[in-house]
Design a protein around this motif. Structure first.
Motif, mmCIF file in Angstrom:
data_model
loop_
_atom_site.group_PDB
_atom_site.id
_atom_site.type_symbol
_atom_site.label_atom_id
_atom_site.label_comp_id
_atom_site.label_asym_id
_atom_site.label_seq_id
_atom_site.Cartn_x
_atom_site.Cartn_y
_atom_site.Cartn_z
ATOM 1 N N PRO A 85 54.823 53.705 -32.815
ATOM 2 C CA PRO A 85 54.327 53.675 -31.438
ATOM 3 C C PRO A 85 53.192 52.685 -31.201
ATOM 4 O O PRO A 85 52.607 52.664 -30.113
ATOM 5 N N ARG A 86 52.866 51.867 -32.191
ATOM 6 C CA ARG A 86 51.723 50.948 -32.042
ATOM 7 C C ARG A 86 52.034 49.762 -31.132
ATOM 8 O O ARG A 86 51.132 49.014 -30.750
ATOM 9 N N LEU A 87 53.325 49.525 -30.836
ATOM 10 C CA LEU A 87 53.761 48.486 -29.887
ATOM 11 C C LEU A 87 53.419 47.072 -30.348
ATOM 12 O O LEU A 87 53.229 46.169 -29.528
ATOM 13 N N ILE A 88 53.348 46.858 -31.646
ATOM 14 C CA ILE A 88 53.109 45.515 -32.164
ATOM 15 C C ILE A 88 54.384 44.679 -31.983
ATOM 16 O O ILE A 88 55.469 45.114 -32.384
ATOM 17 N N PRO A 89 54.310 43.492 -31.390
ATOM 18 C CA PRO A 89 55.499 42.667 -31.208
ATOM 19 C C PRO A 89 56.097 42.225 -32.545
ATOM 20 O O PRO A 89 55.369 41.887 -33.486
#
Length: 291
Positions: A85-89
């Motif tokens: 869930p950290r949303l790192i690309p």
């Protein structure tokens, strides 16, 4: 800029491009952190990576601006679990074969790095499938980018998958199994079982039966806002549950539900990255072998 890097083994032909990638990142003074397993492989392969920092794949990567996935689509699926869930690309560099998700070719790595540093890219948000059950099957990683599948075990006969849509009975699939695919996964296992191809931003799931006993049973598209639930019957008393590349044998007493995950996977999209072009090149659409 902080770059996390994950990968798998690579052919000798890819070595110069991977070495060039690390040299380019070092030249730009990027902070690099490498997954533990890939760091060991790079050391054995003699690739200079100019970094002592590693991260544990079981704990995931944090505080990175981007994560590079070096391999095929399977490697990128691993990277999705590292990000969570950290949303790192995520940038998929195709050191593998087909590569619907990993779209950056090795000769384009330097151009890709330049695009990241100059901001010449966009973010493609892909929906994930989330799996819940009355037994902890997938631990703290109950999500996947491609698909969730229920299949018979190798030693069992055909299974029956009773399927419910938002609490209402949909169908009983007498089959080798059932695939619940996201749009991203529509070009994977579901496609090989006769499922349709969906554009990545389509807000749907695909229910694809695997070798159904009834020939009038066909793949079905449903909204990804719905909840699917499953009860399985099997002579062996168990079945195989798989979420992307992670699979476990599960007892038939377990009840499973599937819905859209609350967070997406974020894939980096460069200016020349076009899904329709990828379809044509990977599936040979529009090609005539007579010409």
């Amino acid at each position: 800029m902080r770059i996390a890097i994950h990968g798998r083994n690579f052919p000798e032909s890819a070595r110069p491009y991977i070495q060039s990638m690390f040299e380019e990142l070092a030249k730009r003074q990027a902070e690099v952190v490498i997954s533990e397993g890939y760091r060991d492989f790079l050391d054995k392969a003699g690739v200079a990576h100019y970094s002592e920092a590693t991260y544990s794949t079981t704990e995931g990567v944090a505080n990175a601006d981007f994560i590079f996935s070096l391999g095929g689509d399977g490697t990128l699926l691993d990277a999705v679990t590292h990000v969570g869930p950290r949303l790192i690309p995520i940038i998929g560099i195709n050191i593998g074969r087909l590569g619907f998700l990993a779209t950056v070719a090795p000769p384009s790595i330097r151009l890709m790095i330049d695009a990241l540093f100059t901001g010449q890219f966009s973010i493609d948000e892909r929906s994930l499938v989330s799996v819940r059950s009355n037994q902890d099957i997938f631990g703290n990683l109950p999500f996947g980018l491609n698909d969730f599948t229920i299949t018979r075990t190798q030693t069992s006969s055909m299974i029956t998958v009773h399927t419910y849509l938002d609490g209402e009975f949909l169908n009983s699939y007498w089959a080798d199994g059932v695939i619940i695919s996201t749009p991203s996964g529509s070009t994977g296992y579901s496609l090989s079982c006769g499922g349709p191809v969906l554009l990545p931003q389509t807000n749907n799931f695909i229910i694809t039966p695997i070798s159904p006993h009834n020939l009038n049973v066909r793949p079905m598209i449903v909204m990804d806002s719905c909840q699917l639930a499953f009860e399985v019957e099997s002579r062996s008393g168990n079945f195989l549950a798989a979420l992307d590349s992670r699979s476990f044998t599960v007892e038939t007493s377990v009840r499973i539900s599937v819905q859209k995950e609350t967070f997406p996977a974020r894939l980096v999209k460069l200016s020349d990255d076009n899904f329709l072009n990828t379809l044509r090149s990977k599936l040979n659409w529009g090609w005539d072998i007579r010409n």
